[in-house]
Design a protein around this motif. Structure first.
Motif, mmCIF file in Angstrom:
data_model
loop_
_atom_site.group_PDB
_atom_site.id
_atom_site.type_symbol
_atom_site.label_atom_id
_atom_site.label_comp_id
_atom_site.label_asym_id
_atom_site.label_seq_id
_atom_site.Cartn_x
_atom_site.Cartn_y
_atom_site.Cartn_z
ATOM 1 N N ILE A 66 0.839 -1.210 0.000
ATOM 2 C CA ILE A 66 0.000 0.000 0.000
ATOM 3 C C ILE A 66 0.875 1.262 0.000
ATOM 4 O O ILE A 66 0.626 2.210 -0.749
ATOM 5 C CB ILE A 66 -0.945 -0.014 1.221
ATOM 6 C CG1 ILE A 66 -1.944 -1.167 1.091
ATOM 7 C CG2 ILE A 66 -1.662 1.331 1.352
ATOM 8 C CD1 ILE A 66 -2.804 -1.371 2.316
ATOM 9 N N GLY A 67 1.912 1.263 0.826
ATOM 10 C CA GLY A 67 2.814 2.431 0.859
ATOM 11 C C GLY A 67 3.513 2.641 -0.469
ATOM 12 O O GLY A 67 3.659 3.780 -0.939
ATOM 13 N N TRP A 72 4.067 5.694 -5.298
ATOM 14 C CA TRP A 72 4.152 5.685 -6.768
ATOM 15 C C TRP A 72 3.158 6.654 -7.374
ATOM 16 O O TRP A 72 3.480 7.416 -8.280
ATOM 17 C CB TRP A 72 3.879 4.265 -7.288
ATOM 18 C CG TRP A 72 3.657 4.224 -8.772
ATOM 19 C CD1 TRP A 72 4.595 4.201 -9.744
ATOM 20 C CD2 TRP A 72 2.383 4.242 -9.440
ATOM 21 N NE1 TRP A 72 4.007 4.202 -10.998
ATOM 22 C CE2 TRP A 72 2.641 4.229 -10.832
ATOM 23 C CE3 TRP A 72 1.057 4.267 -8.996
ATOM 24 C CZ2 TRP A 72 1.621 4.232 -11.777
ATOM 25 C CZ3 TRP A 72 0.049 4.273 -9.935
ATOM 26 C CH2 TRP A 72 0.331 4.260 -11.324
ATOM 27 N N PHE A 73 1.928 6.620 -6.838
ATOM 28 C CA PHE A 73 0.905 7.536 -7.329
ATOM 29 C C PHE A 73 1.327 8.986 -7.110
ATOM 30 O O PHE A 73 1.173 9.847 -7.992
ATOM 31 C CB PHE A 73 -0.423 7.252 -6.620
ATOM 32 C CG PHE A 73 -1.547 8.124 -7.075
ATOM 33 C CD1 PHE A 73 -2.347 7.756 -8.142
ATOM 34 C CD2 PHE A 73 -1.814 9.341 -6.436
ATOM 35 C CE1 PHE A 73 -3.397 8.567 -8.567
ATOM 36 C CE2 PHE A 73 -2.852 10.148 -6.864
ATOM 37 C CZ PHE A 73 -3.641 9.763 -7.926
ATOM 38 N N ALA A 74 1.881 9.276 -5.927
ATOM 39 C CA ALA A 74 2.278 10.648 -5.602
ATOM 40 C C ALA A 74 3.397 11.131 -6.517
ATOM 41 O O ALA A 74 3.374 12.272 -7.014
ATOM 42 C CB ALA A 74 2.705 10.731 -4.143
ATOM 43 N N HIS A 81 -0.535 12.238 -15.540
ATOM 44 C CA HIS A 81 -1.700 11.552 -15.005
ATOM 45 C C HIS A 81 -1.352 10.074 -14.829
ATOM 46 O O HIS A 81 -0.970 9.398 -15.797
ATOM 47 C CB HIS A 81 -2.897 11.686 -15.963
ATOM 48 C CG HIS A 81 -3.348 13.102 -16.146
ATOM 49 N ND1 HIS A 81 -3.864 13.861 -15.120
ATOM 50 C CD2 HIS A 81 -3.367 13.893 -17.259
ATOM 51 C CE1 HIS A 81 -4.179 15.060 -15.586
ATOM 52 N NE2 HIS A 81 -3.881 15.109 -16.878
ATOM 53 N N PRO A 82 -1.490 9.517 -13.617
ATOM 54 C CA PRO A 82 -1.190 8.090 -13.411
ATOM 55 C C PRO A 82 -2.056 7.209 -14.311
ATOM 56 O O PRO A 82 -3.289 7.399 -14.389
ATOM 57 C CB PRO A 82 -1.514 7.871 -11.920
ATOM 58 C CG PRO A 82 -1.370 9.241 -11.304
ATOM 59 C CD PRO A 82 -1.843 10.197 -12.360
ATOM 60 N N GLY A 420 8.764 4.535 1.038
ATOM 61 C CA GLY A 420 7.352 4.277 1.306
ATOM 62 C C GLY A 420 7.070 2.788 1.452
ATOM 63 O O GLY A 420 6.261 2.365 2.292
ATOM 64 N N THR A 421 7.753 1.984 0.629
ATOM 65 C CA THR A 421 7.572 0.526 0.718
ATOM 66 C C THR A 421 8.052 0.000 2.058
ATOM 67 O O THR A 421 7.334 -0.753 2.750
ATOM 68 C CB THR A 421 8.339 -0.159 -0.427
ATOM 69 O OG1 THR A 421 7.877 0.362 -1.669
ATOM 70 C CG2 THR A 421 8.121 -1.657 -0.395
#
Length: 438
Positions: A66-67, A72-74, A81-82, A420-421
């Motif tokens: 999740i992190g 990754w999205f951030a 745009h993702p 984040g991971t």
């Protein structure tokens, strides 16, 4: 000295960009691989459901996944745009390019180009002392002379000779038109006649004339002139004189008598400071000077002569010739190894450096002038640079802006995904432990 931008510089830039692209690709691959690894670990842990230890692994892998996805999205949302989906508040940098450009320009202007900061930097740098030290060190003065000579040689090839000649003629004509020759000549003669200097000049002229008249050769020339004039003007009388006497002998006697009379007259003037001819000479000179200074008729006549002189083709040719001669001399001199111009520049540069070194008050004065000049120029400089930064960034294509930023900071952003991971996984372990504890 700044190096010129050329093929080698472009090649170096390309190599650096390739290195940045490779580093970004490696970090992106590592972060993605770590995401895939925790995803595989999560699947494996869930397949072992019921085993207490694998529940801890599943909690770590789930939170880490999740992190990793959130970061990754951030990271992707900063640049695009993702997954190509037009999700609100994504592609943040391209969408806010103009605002970023204005803020970046304002930041550089206010933080890096502050007036007092730049002026203080000029003072701390002490440019005059560094210039003086450089000029007095080794062969730097000669090096400077060589560089300036190279500039001069190049400039000579690009100078428009026709335009220079026209400017030179115009400048000379303008200066002469503004010059009041009559008044200037009157003042010059005033200076020359102070303390009766003109009387000394008169004495020298009288002595010169007396010596000329004492010369037998000049007497013969004078006799010949008398005969010539008499033969032309009074031929009948000369023939009558020739009947009773030798005309050549008579002319020589007349010339001798004239010489003696003129000599006596010249010596009388020379020996008598109060001679009437001297007073007459004084009056004539004084009257001439007054005419030169105040008589409008004299001024008009002199102005007419001046205009005729300036309009004469020979004057224009002479002025043009001055430039041609100067350019030829400069070219020939600068081409020689022992160039006089080069020596003068080197000597002057060395003397300037030594002068600045030996005069701290002069250095402080020059530094203060530089600081004042910097203060006067900083405002325009700040506005110009900030406007250039903003306009340049705004003109970039969105893809170009994204590419440049990714090459600059994209590698570091991949560490956010990695962190984040790992941090997400640790938080998952902590939450799972708290759940079991409670």
């Amino acid at each position: 000295m700044a190096k010129p931008i050329g093929p080698s510089h472009n090649l170096t830039t390309q190599m650096k960009n390739i290195d940045k692209k490779q580093a970004l690709a490696n970090m992106r691959l590592f972060a993605t691989s770590l995401l895939l690894l925790v995803a595989a670990l999560y699947i494996l842990a869930r397949s072992r459901h019921g085993h207490h230890a694998w529940d801890w692994v599943a909690a770590f892998a789930e939170a880490a996944m999740i992190g990793a996805l959130a970061d990754w999205f951030a990271v992707v949302a900063l640049f695009k745009h993702p997954l190509g989906l037009p999700i609100p508040h994504t592609a943040i940098i391209p969408r806010n390019k103009e605002r970023i450009a204005d803020n970046l320009a304002a930041f550089v202007r206010d933080k890096f180009l502050d007036t007092e900061v730049l002026v203080e930097k000029v003072r701390e740098f002490n440019p005059t002392l560094k210039i003086a030290a450089w000029l007095t060190r080794g062969a730097n003065a000669a090096l400077l002379a060589d560089k300036l000579v190279a500039v001069f040689v190049g400039a000579l090839d690009f100078i428009d000779d026709l335009q220079v000649r026209q400017l030179l003629r115009s400048a000379v004509a303008q200066r002469l038109q503004q010059l009041d020759v009559g008044v200037l000549a009157g003042r010059l003669l005033d200076t020359l006649t102070e303390d009766n200097r003109h009387q000394a000049l008169l004495d020298a002229g009288l002595r010169r004339c007396a010596r000329l008249l004492d010369d037998p050769d000049n007497q013969k020339v004078l006799a010949g002139m008398i005969l010539e004039v008499a033969g032309r003007e009074y031929p009948t009388m000369l023939r009558m004189v020739g009947v009773v006497s030798n005309t050549e002998e008579l002319s020589e006697k007349i010339a001798a008598s004239l010489v003696a009379g003129v000599n006596r007259w010249l010596h009388d003037i020379s020996d008598d400071p109060q001679h009437p001819r001297r007073r007459q000479f004084d009056d004539t000179v004084t009257e001439f000077i007054e005419h030169l200074k105040h008589d409008p008729a004299y001024h008009a006549r002199i102005a007419q002569w001046k205009h005729q002189l300036l309009s004469a083709p020979l004057v224009a040719q002479y002025i043009d010739g001055l430039w041609d001669q100067l350019k030829t001399w400069l070219r020939d001199d600068l081409a020689r190894d022992d160039s006089a111009v080069r020596r003068k520049i080197a000597a002057g540069a060395g003397q300037l450096g030594q002068w600045l070194t030996d005069n701290p008050q002069l250095r402080d004065s020059v530094n203060q002038h530089m600081a004042d000049a910097a203060r006067a120029l900083v405002f325009d400089l700040r506005e110009t640079i900030s406007h250039h930064i903003a306009s340049t960034v705004k003109k970039w294509e969105d893809s170009e802006l994204v590419r440049e930023l990714e090459l600059s900071i994209g590698r570091d952003l991949q560490f956010i995904r990695i962190n984040g991971t790992l941090v997400g996984g640790l938080i998952g372990l902590i939450l799972h432990g708290l759940f079991l504890f409670l």
